[in-house]
Design a protein around this motif. Sequence first.
Motif, PDB file in Angstrom:
ATOM      1  N   ASP A   1      -6.575 -27.607  -2.583  1.00 49.38           N
ATOM      2  CA  ASP A   1      -5.800 -26.359  -2.650  1.00 49.38           C
ATOM      3  C   ASP A   1      -6.524 -25.293  -3.459  1.00 49.38           C
ATOM      4  OD1 ASP A   1      -3.787 -27.457  -1.099  1.00 49.38           O
ATOM      5  OD2 ASP A   1      -2.456 -27.883  -2.798  1.00 49.38           O
TER       6      ASP A   1
ATOM      7  N   HIS B   1      -9.443 -23.992  -1.501  1.00 44.85           N
ATOM      8  CA  HIS B   1      -8.983 -23.163  -0.381  1.00 44.85           C
ATOM      9  C   HIS B   1      -8.566 -21.784  -0.888  1.00 44.85           C
ATOM     10  CE1 HIS B   1      -6.546 -21.741   3.003  1.00 44.85           C
ATOM     11  NE2 HIS B   1      -7.447 -22.400   3.707  1.00 44.85           N
ATOM     12  N   ASP B   2      -7.939 -21.727  -2.070  1.00 42.94           N
ATOM     13  CA  ASP B   2      -7.581 -20.438  -2.665  1.00 42.94           C
ATOM     14  C   ASP B   2      -8.816 -19.592  -2.954  1.00 42.94           C
ATOM     15  OD1 ASP B   2      -4.925 -21.161  -2.568  1.00 42.94           O
ATOM     16  OD2 ASP B   2      -4.772 -21.629  -4.714  1.00 42.94           O
TER      17      ASP B   2
END
Length: 191
Positions: free
Chosen positions: A50, A53-54
């Motif tokens: 996550d 991906h950010d």
Amino acid sequence: MLQYNRAVQGARLSLLSALAAALGTVACGGLARDAPLTIQPGLTRAQTIDALHDRAYCRPDGPPRVRELYPACNRPGAEYGQSWIAVEFRHDQLVRIQRFEHYDDDSLAVERWNDLVRRHGDLGDASQHAREEMVRLRGLPDGTRSWFAFPRAGGSVLVGVYLLAPARPGEANVLEEVIPADMTPTTGADN
């Protein structure tokens, strides 16, 4: 008539605000990808995926591995260089993160490295002790031309920012690495 003009002006401001917010969101992908690595060791695999991906790095398909490569997600626009991230997990927890960057033009690599050093310096001073610990724990990457080390999280995390001389075309000339200060020392091919 005055109420109509105020309503039109308010609608224009709302439209401009929405447009600015949308453009800011698009630009954030670039800003997030280029920002210094602040992802801390100890995250779970899911948290790491996550967080990357950010920052606009996408996990390729496939089974989980101890060491994984995350290419930069596709984004519109021209880029001066290429970047990719390597992560290492132990027991499904992040223990090492490295961002590699390649620039065909060495002056761009030096400019990027200087920018990363400055931006990490804005988060806290580089230190000789952090340098000594980085060398003890992982040695220096092949082709290191210059580098700085920064302690983070009260000294429990170390960040190295390296300017490299690539041995072959396409290899990284900028490396940013985050490791725990209690990492098991590695040498040679493990770097």
